[in-house]
Design a protein around this motif. Structure first.
Motif, short mmCIF file in Angstrom:
data_model
loop_
_atom_site.label_atom_id
_atom_site.label_comp_id
_atom_site.label_asym_id
_atom_site.label_seq_id
_atom_site.Cartn_x
_atom_site.Cartn_y
_atom_site.Cartn_z
N GLU A 132 2.16 1.69 -3.47
CA GLU A 132 1.12 2.19 -4.37
C GLU A 132 0.95 3.70 -4.20
O GLU A 132 0.82 4.44 -5.19
CB GLU A 132 -0.21 1.48 -4.09
CG GLU A 132 -0.22 0.02 -4.51
CD GLU A 132 -0.08 -0.16 -6.01
OE1 GLU A 132 -0.46 0.77 -6.76
OE2 GLU A 132 0.43 -1.20 -6.44
N ARG A 133 0.95 4.17 -2.96
CA ARG A 133 0.84 5.62 -2.73
C ARG A 133 2.07 6.34 -3.27
O ARG A 133 1.96 7.45 -3.82
CB ARG A 133 0.66 5.90 -1.24
CG ARG A 133 -0.69 5.46 -0.69
CD ARG A 133 -0.96 6.11 0.66
NE ARG A 133 -0.01 5.67 1.66
CZ ARG A 133 -0.20 4.62 2.46
NH1 ARG A 133 -1.31 3.90 2.34
NH2 ARG A 133 0.69 4.29 3.37
N THR A 134 3.23 5.71 -3.12
CA THR A 134 4.45 6.33 -3.64
C THR A 134 4.39 6.47 -5.15
O THR A 134 4.76 7.51 -5.71
CB THR A 134 5.67 5.49 -3.24
OG1 THR A 134 5.72 5.37 -1.81
CG2 THR A 134 6.96 6.13 -3.73
N PHE A 135 3.90 5.44 -5.82
CA PHE A 135 3.81 5.50 -7.27
C PHE A 135 2.76 6.51 -7.72
O PHE A 135 2.89 7.12 -8.78
CB PHE A 135 3.49 4.12 -7.84
CG PHE A 135 4.61 3.13 -7.67
CD1 PHE A 135 5.93 3.54 -7.80
CD2 PHE A 135 4.36 1.80 -7.37
CE1 PHE A 135 6.98 2.65 -7.64
CE2 PHE A 135 5.40 0.90 -7.21
CZ PHE A 135 6.71 1.33 -7.35
N SER A 136 1.71 6.70 -6.92
CA SER A 136 0.72 7.73 -7.25
C SER A 136 1.36 9.11 -7.20
O SER A 136 1.13 9.95 -8.08
CB SER A 136 -0.46 7.65 -6.28
OG SER A 136 -1.11 6.39 -6.37
N VAL A 137 2.17 9.34 -6.17
CA VAL A 137 2.89 10.61 -6.08
C VAL A 137 3.86 10.75 -7.25
O VAL A 137 4.01 11.84 -7.83
CB VAL A 137 3.63 10.70 -4.73
CG1 VAL A 137 4.50 11.95 -4.68
CG2 VAL A 137 2.63 10.71 -3.58
N THR A 138 4.51 9.65 -7.63
CA THR A 138 5.44 9.69 -8.75
C THR A 138 4.72 10.06 -10.04
O THR A 138 5.23 10.86 -10.85
CB THR A 138 6.13 8.32 -8.91
OG1 THR A 138 6.81 7.99 -7.70
CG2 THR A 138 7.14 8.36 -10.05
N ASP A 139 3.53 9.51 -10.26
CA ASP A 139 2.76 9.85 -11.46
C ASP A 139 2.41 11.34 -11.47
O ASP A 139 2.48 12.00 -12.51
CB ASP A 139 1.49 9.01 -11.52
CG ASP A 139 1.79 7.54 -11.79
OD1 ASP A 139 2.89 7.26 -12.32
OD2 ASP A 139 0.95 6.69 -11.46
N ALA A 140 2.01 11.86 -10.30
CA ALA A 140 1.70 13.29 -10.23
C ALA A 140 2.93 14.14 -10.51
O ALA A 140 2.86 15.16 -11.21
CB ALA A 140 1.13 13.62 -8.85
N SER B 93 0.83 -1.21 0.00
CA SER B 93 0.00 0.00 0.00
C SER B 93 0.86 1.26 0.00
O SER B 93 0.54 2.24 -0.67
CB SER B 93 -0.93 -0.01 1.21
OG SER B 93 -0.20 0.09 2.43
#
Length: 244
Positions: free
Chosen positions: A105-113, A102
């Motif tokens: 997943e949050r880290t990758f969401s920040v990376t996408d942003a 989890s």
């Protein structure tokens, strides 16, 4: 009990590979059957069977146990009630793995942003550069306009030139970026930590990123091209006369 498995750290430090022999103790040497990745562990380690370990080191008492169960909470309560084991000494690996995933997943969401923000900043930088280059290229385009090329066609050629330059840059940057990633994973990481991360390729993501880069370059080129197409002919004529 006829072979041993070692982690990558021990393999690199002792120059041991599959088929080599590793001395585990007095009179005990076993061939290396495999080398496994052990990320985050700075210590070289060897893995042997439990029966062989007990025979070789009978004085060592096990201090940790691994139990597979479908009801970890029930097992935790049973151990706490039966043996008065503190809950902090019982680790649920499945829960830790779920929590780690989890977090990733949050880290990758920040990376996408951050990737979107980076593309926006890059598009703005390209826009400013193109505006500057457009002003510098006016003396070069004025003679072409004087020879009969319309401003609209000049604007289209400028857009085409910008997109082609962006495409060439992307094609050259992709292998350079992959080479840099390989150096970091295969050389720098190994020298710093003693273990190597596998390198995976994602062609679909690369193509999507290149398309985003081309779109950013196209959007950035529209404004300078629009200004060129709407420029008064007298301005181009004045520039042409001054250049002569």
């Amino acid at each position: 009990g006829r072979a041993v498995v070692i982690n990558e750290q021990l393999s690199r430090r002792a120059a041991l590979h599959v088929g080599h022999t590793l001395a585990l103790g007095p009179g005990l040497s076993l061939p290396v059957a495999g080398v496994v990745g052990d990320y985050g562990n700075p210590i070289g380690q060897a893995i042997v069977g439990e029966a062989l370990f007990r025979r070789t080191f009978p004085a060592i008492e096990p201090s940790r146990y691994g139990v597979r169960t479908g009801n970890p909470q029930g097992l935790r309560r049973a151990l706490t009630e039966a043996f008065d084991v503190p809950p902090t000494r019982i680790i649920d690996q499945a829960a830790i793995k779920a929590f780690s995933l989890s977090v990733f997943e949050r880290t990758f969401s920040v990376t996408d942003a951050l990737n979107v923000l980076t593309l926006a900043v890059a598009a703005f930088a390209i826009l400013m550069s193109l505006l500057t280059l457009a002003a510098m290229r006016l003396p070069q385009m004025a003679p072409v306009w004087a020879m009969g090329t319309t401003q609209r066609r000049l604007a289209g050629l400028e857009i085409l030139r910008t997109v082609l330059l962006a495409a060439i840059t992307a094609v050259l940057a992709l292998p350079l970026g992959l080479a840099l990633a390989w150096v970091l994973l295969a050389i720098v990481n190994v020298e710093a930590f003693g273990w190597r991360l596998p390198m995976y390729l994602f062609p679909v993501e690369y193509i999507r990123l290149m398309l985003f880069a081309l779109a950013a370059a196209l959007l950035a080129a529209l404004w300078p091209a629009w200004r060129l197409s709407r420029m008064e002919p007298t301005g181009l004529l004045r520039i042409f006369a001054n250049e002569r």
